[in-house]
Design a protein around this motif. Structure first.
Motif, PDB file in Angstrom:
ATOM      1  N   THR A  28      58.919  23.335   9.487  1.00  0.00           N
ATOM      2  CA  THR A  28      59.884  22.278   9.796  1.00  0.00           C
ATOM      3  C   THR A  28      60.777  22.743  10.934  1.00  0.00           C
ATOM      4  OG1 THR A  28      61.494  23.098   8.197  1.00  0.00           O
ATOM      5  CG2 THR A  28      59.865  21.502   7.390  1.00  0.00           C
ATOM      6  N   ASP A  29      61.688  21.883  11.380  1.00  0.00           N
ATOM      7  CA  ASP A  29      62.550  22.233  12.515  1.00  0.00           C
ATOM      8  C   ASP A  29      63.374  23.488  12.244  1.00  0.00           C
ATOM      9  OD1 ASP A  29      61.624  20.122  13.991  1.00  0.00           O
ATOM     10  OD2 ASP A  29      63.304  18.798  13.505  1.00  0.00           O
ATOM     11  N   ASN A  30      64.028  23.550  11.082  1.00  0.00           N
ATOM     12  CA  ASN A  30      64.838  24.720  10.751  1.00  0.00           C
ATOM     13  C   ASN A  30      63.972  25.966  10.600  1.00  0.00           C
ATOM     14  OD1 ASN A  30      67.380  23.512  10.730  1.00  0.00           O
ATOM     15  ND2 ASN A  30      67.083  22.781   8.643  1.00  0.00           N
ATOM     16  N   GLU A  31      62.844  25.822   9.913  1.00  0.00           N
ATOM     17  CA  GLU A  31      61.947  26.964   9.722  1.00  0.00           C
ATOM     18  C   GLU A  31      61.402  27.443  11.060  1.00  0.00           C
ATOM     19  OE1 GLU A  31      60.319  25.334   5.419  1.00  0.00           O
ATOM     20  OE2 GLU A  31      59.013  25.307   7.168  1.00  0.00           O
ATOM     21  N   ARG A  32      61.042  26.497  11.939  1.00  0.00           N
ATOM     22  CA  ARG A  32      60.485  26.851  13.247  1.00  0.00           C
ATOM     23  C   ARG A  32      61.518  27.581  14.091  1.00  0.00           C
ATOM     24  NH1 ARG A  32      58.135  22.446  14.022  1.00  0.00           N
ATOM     25  NH2 ARG A  32      59.830  21.304  14.991  1.00  0.00           N
TER      26      ARG A  32
ATOM     27  N   ASP B 132      62.147  23.466   1.290  1.00  0.00           N
ATOM     28  CA  ASP B 132      62.630  22.214   0.714  1.00  0.00           C
ATOM     29  C   ASP B 132      63.809  22.427  -0.232  1.00  0.00           C
ATOM     30  OD1 ASP B 132      60.788  20.773   2.102  1.00  0.00           O
ATOM     31  OD2 ASP B 132      59.293  20.852   0.501  1.00  0.00           O
TER      32      ASP B 132
ATOM     33  N   SER C 150      66.783  23.475   1.797  1.00  0.00           N
ATOM     34  CA  SER C 150      67.317  22.402   2.632  1.00  0.00           C
ATOM     35  C   SER C 150      68.029  21.349   1.784  1.00  0.00           C
ATOM     36  CB  SER C 150      66.206  21.753   3.457  1.00  0.00           C
ATOM     37  OG  SER C 150      65.288  21.090   2.623  1.00  0.00           O
TER      38      SER C 150
ATOM     39  N   ARG D 232      57.782  21.477  18.636  1.00  0.00           N
ATOM     40  CA  ARG D 232      56.555  21.799  17.900  1.00  0.00           C
ATOM     41  C   ARG D 232      55.459  22.059  18.921  1.00  0.00           C
ATOM     42  NH1 ARG D 232      55.456  20.804  12.693  1.00  0.00           N
ATOM     43  NH2 ARG D 232      57.193  19.351  12.559  1.00  0.00           N
TER      44      ARG D 232
ATOM     45  N   THR E  64      53.311  24.527  11.760  1.00  0.00           N
ATOM     46  CA  THR E  64      53.315  24.137  10.346  1.00  0.00           C
ATOM     47  C   THR E  64      54.699  24.223   9.716  1.00  0.00           C
ATOM     48  OG1 THR E  64      52.717  26.392   9.681  1.00  0.00           O
ATOM     49  CG2 THR E  64      50.913  24.816   9.961  1.00  0.00           C
TER      50      THR E  64
ATOM     51  N   THR F 271      69.489  22.514  15.382  1.00  0.00           N
ATOM     52  CA  THR F 271      69.004  22.058  14.086  1.00  0.00           C
ATOM     53  C   THR F 271      70.183  22.001  13.124  1.00  0.00           C
ATOM     54  OG1 THR F 271      68.518  24.297  13.329  1.00  0.00           O
ATOM     55  CG2 THR F 271      66.749  23.126  14.468  1.00  0.00           C
TER      56      THR F 271
ATOM     57  N   LYS G 273      60.086  30.048   5.206  1.00  0.00           N
ATOM     58  CA  LYS G 273      59.900  29.044   4.151  1.00  0.00           C
ATOM     59  C   LYS G 273      60.895  29.270   3.017  1.00  0.00           C
ATOM     60  CE  LYS G 273      56.309  26.595   5.430  1.00  0.00           C
ATOM     61  NZ  LYS G 273      56.416  25.185   5.687  1.00  0.00           N
TER      62      LYS G 273
END
Length: 178
Positions: free
Chosen positions: A107-111, A149, A152, A16, A105, A7, A144
């Motif tokens: 994003t790629d970085n959060e996941r 957002d 990022s 996902r 739920t 990422t 999060k």
């Protein structure tokens, strides 16, 4: 589940997981409104107790119920139900659907961050109990906050500045070679 891809944050890309819309919506509702459940369960318990006491008083009209007894019973229930609700929700083991929904739920970085932290928790030699819902909610919130957002956007700005600096350094390196 992991790949060789990375990422933007440098963590391995996590695919996902397959979840249903119902699971993702349920996770979001539970995560955002879990403390509302305490109030709702308390209100429901109080109204059911009041209804049962009213019905009991109506059936035994010749023997009035003392208000102190009613207040004592309501106080016990209004304290016990929220404690039960919190302990069941926060301290209970997170079901697999909830972990999948948390990963889905994000994003790629959060996941990637959430997966790494969950993996660390699950494989810790000191941990003997399963990952609780409260820990999952905390890690999701932390992901999060770390990779949301706002973060990022700042990261993208810093990455673009970094790329500009690398380009300038490459030009300087080429100029010094010649």
């Amino acid at each position: 589940m992991t790949t060789n891809q990375r990422t933007a944050s440098g963590l391995p890309l996590i695919a996902r997981p397959a979840t249903t819309v119902i699971e993702r919506v349920a996770f979001s509702i539970i995560r955002h409104w879990r403390w509302t459940g305490i109030v709702v369960s308390s209100m429901l318990t109080a109204s059911l107790m009041l209804l049962s006491i009213t019905l009991e008083a109506g059936l035994h009209a010749e023997e009035p119920i003392r208000s102190g007894t009613i207040g004592f019973l309501l106080a016990i229930l209004l304290i016990a139900v929220p404690v039960w609700h919190v302990s069941r929700l926060e301290l209970g083991a997170a079901p697999t659907w909830m972990i999948r929904a948390a990963l889905a739920t994000a994003t790629d970085n959060e996941r990637a961050f959430l997966f790494e932290r969950l993996l660390q928790l699950a494989t810790s030699e000191w941990r003997i109990d399963p990952i609780s819902c409260g820990a999952l909610f905390y890690l999701h919130r932390e992901a999060k906050l770390n990779f949301g957002d706002l973060v990022s956007q700042e990261g993208e700005r810093l990455m673009s500045q970094r790329e500009e600096q690398v380009a300038v350094l490459k030009k300087v390196a080429i100029a010094t070679k010649n």
